[in-house]
Design an enzyme around this catalytic site. Structure first.
Site, PDB file in Angstrom:
ATOM      1  CG  LEU A  33      -2.178  -1.573   1.519  1.00  0.00           C
ATOM      2  CD1 LEU A  33      -2.942  -1.132   2.657  1.00  0.00           C
ATOM      3  CD2 LEU A  33      -2.377  -1.319   0.100  1.00  0.00           C
ATOM      4  CG  HIS A  37      -3.317   1.429  -2.259  1.00  0.00           C
ATOM      5  ND1 HIS A  37      -1.783   1.205  -2.343  1.00  0.00           N
ATOM      6  CD2 HIS A  37      -4.121   0.587  -2.924  1.00  0.00           C
ATOM      7  CE1 HIS A  37      -1.277   0.275  -3.789  1.00  0.00           C
ATOM      8  NE2 HIS A  37      -3.192   0.023  -4.051  1.00  0.00           N
ATOM      9  CD  GLN A  61      -5.859  -8.476 -11.217  1.00  0.00           C
ATOM     10  OE1 GLN A  61      -6.069  -8.965 -10.405  1.00  0.00           O
ATOM     11  NE2 GLN A  61      -4.819  -6.927 -10.884  1.00  0.00           N
ATOM     12  CG  ASP A 152      -4.534   0.524 -12.034  1.00  0.00           C
ATOM     13  OD1 ASP A 152      -3.417   0.029 -12.844  1.00  0.00           O
ATOM     14  OD2 ASP A 152      -4.093   0.137 -11.032  1.00  0.00           O
ATOM     15  CB  SER A 188       2.459  -1.640  -5.330  1.00  0.00           C
ATOM     16  OG  SER A 188       0.954  -1.437  -4.549  1.00  0.00           O
TER      17      SER A 188
END
Length: 281
Positions: A33, A37, A61, A152, A188
């Site tokens: 994190l 986040h 994924q 994202d 990250s």
């Protein structure tokens, strides 16, 4: 700080909130994190009676096994960061077997073409993995509101489509990109960059800002050509793609229409793949 590893125990804890129609916030993460986040969690805490943060590195994924192996796993440090925010946050940190019950495979999803662009084109099966794990997590947590970062952006649009197509009663809330002081989008994966690489990676956002400025008066192919030349002059970066696309369809744009546009980029710096985007309107 409550940490649940089993979905049935988490659901038992959440049952009183569901019975009372108290809003449940949800922030799905893969851990490691950062402040981005934590900003999602702070927004969730301000808008819900309780917030669930999932910490789960989802194997389905990742199309690159090495990327999966190297993804940072820092549950203790993550829990310590979360504990500083609020006592209205609980953690769900399941094992792979708990989530997939011995069948670590993706379902196949259609997101009306959103999945075929950019990340989907360059990471086969990625969004099937995202759809699979997000569906599982939504079914377990049953959140009122779920929070996703705009870094994202393609994933955000796909999750919205998932909820829409499956008639899920969940509000999907997109939150602004959190950036380092030099403009680098927080991720990250940044933990895998050296100090010099982190400084140099500021070039990505700098180039996006220049693309946005040129977009005001230049044709789209001209902007794309400028960005491609900019990265070509910095050989430490290996671009995966640069696209200017409509926000609604994510389809590459060649002519400006009455629509919202966004510039998307994915580049390798060393062996670390970084993504970023910026609104052009």
């Amino acid at each position: 700080m409550l940490i649940f590893n089993k979905k049935d125990l988490l659901q038992k804890h959440l049952t009183p909130y569901l019975q009372a129609n108290s809003p449940i916030g949800f922030v799905p993460t893969m851990g490691a994190l950062h402040k981005g986040h934590l900003a999602l969690m702070e927004q969730s805490v301000s808008q819900n009676a309780i917030t669930v943060v999932s910490i789960f590195v989802n194997p389905t994924q990742f199309n690159n096994p090495e990327d999966l192996d190297k993804y940072p796993r820092t549950l203790d440090a993550d829990a310590a960061k979360i504990a500083t925010l609020s006592d209205a946050i609980i953690i769900f940190a399941p094992s792979v077997d708990e989530m997939y019950e011995g069948h670590t495979q993706s379902e196949h999803y259609s997101f009306d073409g959103l999945e075929n662009q950019m990340e989907g084109a360059h990471r086969p099966g990625h969004f099937d993995g995202v759809g699979t794990i997000v569906s599982k997590l939504f079914d377990i947590v049953k959140p009122t509101n779920a929070y996703f970062g705009e870094k994202d952006f393609q994933q955000l649009q796909i999750v919205k489509k998932l909820v829409q197509k499956n008639h899920m009663p969940i509000n999907i809330i997109g939150c602004p990109i959190s950036r380092e002081a030099n403009g680098l989008a927080m991720s990250s994966r940044n933990e895998r960059l050296s100090a010099d690489e982190k400084q140099g990676a500021a070039f990505i956002y700098k180039t996006l800002l220049e693309a946005r400025d040129k977009f005001k008066n230049e044709a789209i192919p001209t902007v794309i050509q400028y960005v491609e030349k900019a990265f070509a002059s910095h050989p430490e970066f290996k671009p995966d793609y640069f696209e200017i696309a409509r926000e609604d369809t994510l389809e590459p744009a060649t002519l400006k229409e009455n629509a919202k546009y966004r510039a998307f980029v994915a580049v390798f710096l060393g062996n670390v793949r970084l993504i970023d985007n910026i609104s052009l309107n």
